[in-house]
Enzyme design. Structure first.
Site, PDB file in Angstrom:
ATOM      1  N   ARG A  50      49.684 -17.031  17.705  1.00  0.00           N
ATOM      2  CA  ARG A  50      49.484 -17.942  16.621  1.00  0.00           C
ATOM      3  C   ARG A  50      49.935 -19.296  16.936  1.00  0.00           C
ATOM      4  NH1 ARG A  50      47.326 -14.226  15.510  1.00  0.00           N
ATOM      5  NH2 ARG A  50      47.499 -12.664  13.687  1.00  0.00           N
ATOM      6  N   SER A  89      50.314 -15.401   5.945  1.00  0.00           N
ATOM      7  CA  SER A  89      51.805 -14.930   6.447  1.00  0.00           C
ATOM      8  C   SER A  89      52.584 -16.361   6.719  1.00  0.00           C
ATOM      9  CB  SER A  89      51.702 -14.150   7.928  1.00  0.00           C
ATOM     10  OG  SER A  89      51.237 -13.162   7.633  1.00  0.00           O
ATOM     11  N   GLU A 145      54.928 -19.924  10.162  1.00  0.00           N
ATOM     12  CA  GLU A 145      53.789 -19.905  10.789  1.00  0.00           C
ATOM     13  C   GLU A 145      52.817 -20.857   9.981  1.00  0.00           C
ATOM     14  OE1 GLU A 145      51.774 -15.953  11.539  1.00  0.00           O
ATOM     15  OE2 GLU A 145      49.849 -16.937  10.603  1.00  0.00           O
TER      16      GLU A 145
HETATM   17  C1  LIG Z   1      45.024 -14.569   2.212  1.00  0.00           C
HETATM   18  C2  LIG Z   1      45.161 -15.170   3.581  1.00  0.00           C
HETATM   19  C3  LIG Z   1      45.138 -14.186   4.531  1.00  0.00           C
HETATM   20  C4  LIG Z   1      45.385 -14.539   6.011  1.00  0.00           C
HETATM   21  N1  LIG Z   1      45.283 -13.768   7.019  1.00  0.00           N
HETATM   22  C5  LIG Z   1      45.331 -14.185   8.252  1.00  0.00           C
HETATM   23  C6  LIG Z   1      45.167 -13.377   9.139  1.00  0.00           C
HETATM   24  O1  LIG Z   1      45.300 -11.878   9.136  1.00  0.00           O
HETATM   25  N2  LIG Z   1      45.414 -13.688  10.457  1.00  0.00           N
HETATM   26  C7  LIG Z   1      45.559 -14.905  10.786  1.00  0.00           C
HETATM   27  O2  LIG Z   1      45.763 -15.531  12.053  1.00  0.00           O
HETATM   28  N3  LIG Z   1      45.712 -15.984   9.887  1.00  0.00           N
HETATM   29  C8  LIG Z   1      45.608 -15.653   8.566  1.00  0.00           C
HETATM   30  N4  LIG Z   1      45.834 -16.432   7.435  1.00  0.00           N
HETATM   31  C9  LIG Z   1      46.069 -17.747   7.812  1.00  0.00           C
HETATM   32  C10 LIG Z   1      44.873 -18.817   7.998  1.00  0.00           C
HETATM   33  O3  LIG Z   1      43.885 -18.155   7.600  1.00  0.00           O
HETATM   34  C11 LIG Z   1      44.654 -18.986   9.459  1.00  0.00           C
HETATM   35  O4  LIG Z   1      45.683 -19.521  10.274  1.00  0.00           O
HETATM   36  C12 LIG Z   1      43.498 -19.948   9.669  1.00  0.00           C
HETATM   37  O5  LIG Z   1      43.151 -19.736  11.170  1.00  0.00           O
HETATM   38  C13 LIG Z   1      43.754 -21.110   9.440  1.00  0.00           C
HETATM   39  O6  LIG Z   1      42.431 -22.276   9.331  1.00  0.00           O
HETATM   40  P1  LIG Z   1      42.301 -23.132   8.369  1.00  0.00           P
HETATM   41  O7  LIG Z   1      40.764 -23.534   8.771  1.00  0.00           O
HETATM   42  O8  LIG Z   1      42.614 -22.781   6.732  1.00  0.00           O
HETATM   43  O9  LIG Z   1      43.144 -24.266   8.940  1.00  0.00           O
HETATM   44  P2  LIG Z   1      44.316 -25.419   8.131  1.00  0.00           P
HETATM   45  O10 LIG Z   1      45.240 -24.469   7.280  1.00  0.00           O
HETATM   46  O11 LIG Z   1      43.503 -26.287   7.588  1.00  0.00           O
HETATM   47  O12 LIG Z   1      45.228 -25.984   9.351  1.00  0.00           O
HETATM   48  C14 LIG Z   1      45.917 -24.852  10.207  1.00  0.00           C
HETATM   49  C15 LIG Z   1      46.376 -25.725  11.419  1.00  0.00           C
HETATM   50  O13 LIG Z   1      45.076 -25.934  12.135  1.00  0.00           O
HETATM   51  C16 LIG Z   1      44.762 -27.199  12.556  1.00  0.00           C
HETATM   52  N5  LIG Z   1      43.388 -27.467  12.254  1.00  0.00           N
HETATM   53  C17 LIG Z   1      42.444 -27.260  11.432  1.00  0.00           C
HETATM   54  N6  LIG Z   1      41.087 -27.442  11.673  1.00  0.00           N
HETATM   55  C18 LIG Z   1      41.404 -28.030  13.049  1.00  0.00           C
HETATM   56  C19 LIG Z   1      40.254 -28.671  13.977  1.00  0.00           C
HETATM   57  N7  LIG Z   1      39.053 -28.923  13.781  1.00  0.00           N
HETATM   58  N8  LIG Z   1      40.797 -29.131  15.019  1.00  0.00           N
HETATM   59  C20 LIG Z   1      42.177 -28.799  15.453  1.00  0.00           C
HETATM   60  N9  LIG Z   1      43.040 -28.718  14.835  1.00  0.00           N
HETATM   61  C21 LIG Z   1      42.735 -27.909  13.320  1.00  0.00           C
HETATM   62  C22 LIG Z   1      45.586 -28.218  11.431  1.00  0.00           C
HETATM   63  O14 LIG Z   1      45.691 -29.413  11.801  1.00  0.00           O
HETATM   64  C23 LIG Z   1      46.610 -27.198  11.082  1.00  0.00           C
HETATM   65  O15 LIG Z   1      47.848 -27.614  12.252  1.00  0.00           O
HETATM   66  C24 LIG Z   1      45.616 -15.982   6.294  1.00  0.00           C
HETATM   67  C25 LIG Z   1      45.837 -16.967   5.219  1.00  0.00           C
HETATM   68  C26 LIG Z   1      45.494 -16.549   3.750  1.00  0.00           C
HETATM   69  C27 LIG Z   1      45.741 -17.428   2.802  1.00  0.00           C
END
Ligand SMILES: Cc1cc2nc3c(=O)[nH]c(=O)nc-3n(C[C@H](O)[C@H](O)[C@H](O)COP(=O)(O)OP(=O)(O)OC[C@H]3O[C@@H](n4cnc5c(N)ncnc54)[C@H](O)[C@@H]3O)c2cc1C
Length: 307
Positions: free
Chosen positions: A175, A224, A299
């Protein structure tokens, strides 16, 4: 709270600049204050020019689908970039490769791979974020992570320079990526293996069903909350087991609680503030440290100012 105007210091853009924009509307936890300015770039050239011409003392950060982010109640100073559908294209390439824009939802990439008969990206159907967030977080589940299927990522740095980074240069760990904090990913190329589209789709369906029965995926949550600690220091206990062991499964602070179904997931019952959620997380971290000597690490990305 609302922020003073910043527009006079920002360059002209083809996309949209919105002052005091609600971030609670675009993050899964549905809490937190506004962005001083939200920038919705028209395309990569618009974003690159904006980055090049925006004074360096103005903070610029990026949000994806907001599924791993807790925005504090005081909101976000500076500019928050939210990539638009122009960054959401997904296409199958030769040699079992997929090119995806950073705004494409992970599940759309999984589906495109399945349709093209490419195996290995099925896990993305279970991660609710967008590709930019997956690249930053090294998102993964059920034994596969982003780094296992990524060939290269394309990013813009704070000066607007375009960078092509092979996976080996992104410093991936659990992560985590060592990619510079100011990089905004705009695109990625993934590679899997050839397979029968139906077999890939079946595996995706199994992942979706497993998620629905084990995780509170319809709640206001951010997945998480804590990373799983090193099993050598935690006596083999995962993060959810530690939250449970210190008695915080389902116990609220304000409108925040850890899910009864999966107690490493923080939930907003609809009335929580960001402060409720963060206070609960910190209370649990302190209890775990006290009882087990284990430092849980967030996380979830916590960003912005407290009120
Ligand atoms: C119900 C649920 C289940 C989940 N299950 C998992 C799982 O199984 N495995 C897992 O790994 N995660 C899981 N997650 C967490 C999350 O979905 C992941 O971490 C996902 O990759 C975050 O993506 P996001 O676009 O929503 O990022 P955001 O929450 O919008 O951002 C997260 C981070 O990424 C950065 N970021 C976003 N976009 C960019 C970009 N274009 N360039 C550079 N940095 C960027 C942001 O600045 C921030 O630091 C879960 C979340 C939920 C709500």
């Amino acid at each position: 709270m609302s922020w003073p105007s910043l527009l006079h210091r920002l360059p002209e853009v083809r996309g949209k600049l919105i002052e005091n924009a609600s971030l609670a509307d675009i993050t899964w936890l549905r809490v937190g204050g506004p962005a001083q300015v939200l920038f919705l770039p028209a395309d990569a050239a618009d974003l690159a020019r904006f980055l090049a011409e925006t004074p360096r003392d103005i903070d610029v950060r990026v949000l994806g689908a907001g599924s791993n982010t807790l925005v504090r109640d005081g909101g976000l100073k500076g500019v928050t970039v939210k990539l638009t559908p122009a960054f959401g294209k997904v296409e199958a390439l030769e040699n079992n490769r997929i090119r995806a824009g950073a705004a494409a939802l992970d599940k759309m990439v999984a589906k495109a791979a399945a349709k093209a008969g490419i195996a290995g990206l099925e896990f993305y159907v279970g991660v609710p974020g967008a590709i930019g967030g997956a690249l930053r977080m090294n998102a993964g589940c059920y034994g596969t992570e982003t780094k296992d299927v990524l060939v290269e990522a394309i990013a813009l740095d704070r000066t607007g320079r375009r960078i092509i980074a092979p996976v080996s240069e992104l410093g991936y760990a659990y992560r985590h990526s060592d990619a510079p904090e100011d990089w905004i990913f705009i695109e990625a190329v993934f590679e899997g293996q050839a397979d029968d589209p139906e077999a890939v789709t079946e595996r995706m369906t199994a992942i979706t069903e497993r998620r629905e029965t084990t995780q509170p995926i319809r709640e206001k949550t951010s997945g998480s909350t804590f990373k799983n600690p090193d099993p050598d220091t935690s006596g083999g206990r995962s993060a959810w087991q530690l939250v449970d062991a210190v008695g915080w499964r389902g116990k609220p602070i304000g409108g925040a609680r850890f899910s009864e179904q999966h107690c490493n997931f923080l939930i907003n019952d609809g009335t929580a503030t960001a402060s409720d959620l963060e206070t609960l997380g910190e209370t649990v971290r302190a209890a775990v440290k006290d009882q087990f000597g284990v430092e849980l690490t967030w996380e979830v990305k916590r960003i912005g100012e407290p009120v």
